[in-house]
Enzyme design. Structure first.
Site, PDB file in Angstrom:
ATOM      1  N   HIS A   1     119.663  84.438  70.015  1.00 39.22           N
ATOM      2  CA  HIS A   1     119.568  85.599  70.919  1.00 39.22           C
ATOM      3  C   HIS A   1     120.954  86.145  71.193  1.00 39.22           C
ATOM      4  O   HIS A   1     121.493  85.913  72.276  1.00 39.22           O
ATOM      5  CB  HIS A   1     118.893  85.185  72.219  1.00 39.22           C
ATOM      6  N   PHE A   2     121.570  86.819  70.406  1.00 43.75           N
ATOM      7  CA  PHE A   2     121.294  87.247  69.047  1.00 43.75           C
ATOM      8  C   PHE A   2     122.433  86.778  68.179  1.00 43.75           C
ATOM      9  O   PHE A   2     123.578  86.846  68.611  1.00 43.75           O
ATOM     10  CB  PHE A   2     121.160  88.767  68.991  1.00 43.75           C
TER      11      PHE A   2
END
Length: 176
Positions: A54-55
């Protein structure tokens, strides 16, 4: 807010909340007044396990975890205001309204959660919450939490599996 500072260190937080790594999202309580408000901190580290996905290449603290951190702060405020739970009781997140995200939280940020008691009615307690980084608002929300009743002692129940014959489940059709 009060000038009489009340702080809680991690040992005291662990005594109040059932959460543990990787889901304990309050590192320290900076100040609180029972029945009124609580201010806590979450130090956001690149080593948090969710940053792997993420991410990748642009790590952002998930918004739902900002809300969870604020909810954990409300739990601490409730425990300090209403007392510890009885055995079998649980204090849980019951709802959220008007959640708004203003900017991302990234590794290296120190997120300050400020929660305030609004009212309690019919077993639900309503709080407002604000999360900030460097004095800038990153998230606001209204949260509801509920304190469950102790569960009744479980009776001894013996569960006997039904005996099913294979030919009943998958009947064999014989051709004549």
């Amino acid at each position: 807010m009060t000038t009489d500072t009340h702080t809680l260190h991690i040992e005291e937080i662990l005594d109040l909340l059932p959460h543990r790594f990787p889901f304990l999202l309050v590192d320290r309580v900076l100040d609180f007044e029972e029945g009124k408000f609580l201010r806590a901190v979450k130090n956001v580290s690149f080593n948090e396990p969710f940053f792997q996905g993420h991410f990748p290449g642009k790590p952002i603290f998930p918004g739902v975890l900002i809300l969870e951190a604020m909810a954990q702060a409300t739990g601490i405020l409730a425990f300090k205001s209403r007392g510890k739970l009885e055995p079998g009781e649980l204090y849980y997140f019951a709802g959220i309204d008007e959640a708004r995200f203003k900017r991302p939280v990234v590794p290296g940020d120190q997120m300050i959660m400020e929660v305030e008691f609004v009212k309690e009615r019919r077993g639900l307690t309503r709080f407002t919450g604000v999360a900030k980084v460097d004095g800038e608002i990153v998230c606001t929300a209204t949260m509801m939490c509920a304190r469950s009743k102790p569960a009744a002692p479980a009776e001894s129940v013996v569960v006997k599996p039904d005996v099913v014959k294979p030919d009943v489940v998958n009947p064999v059709v014989k051709e004549s």
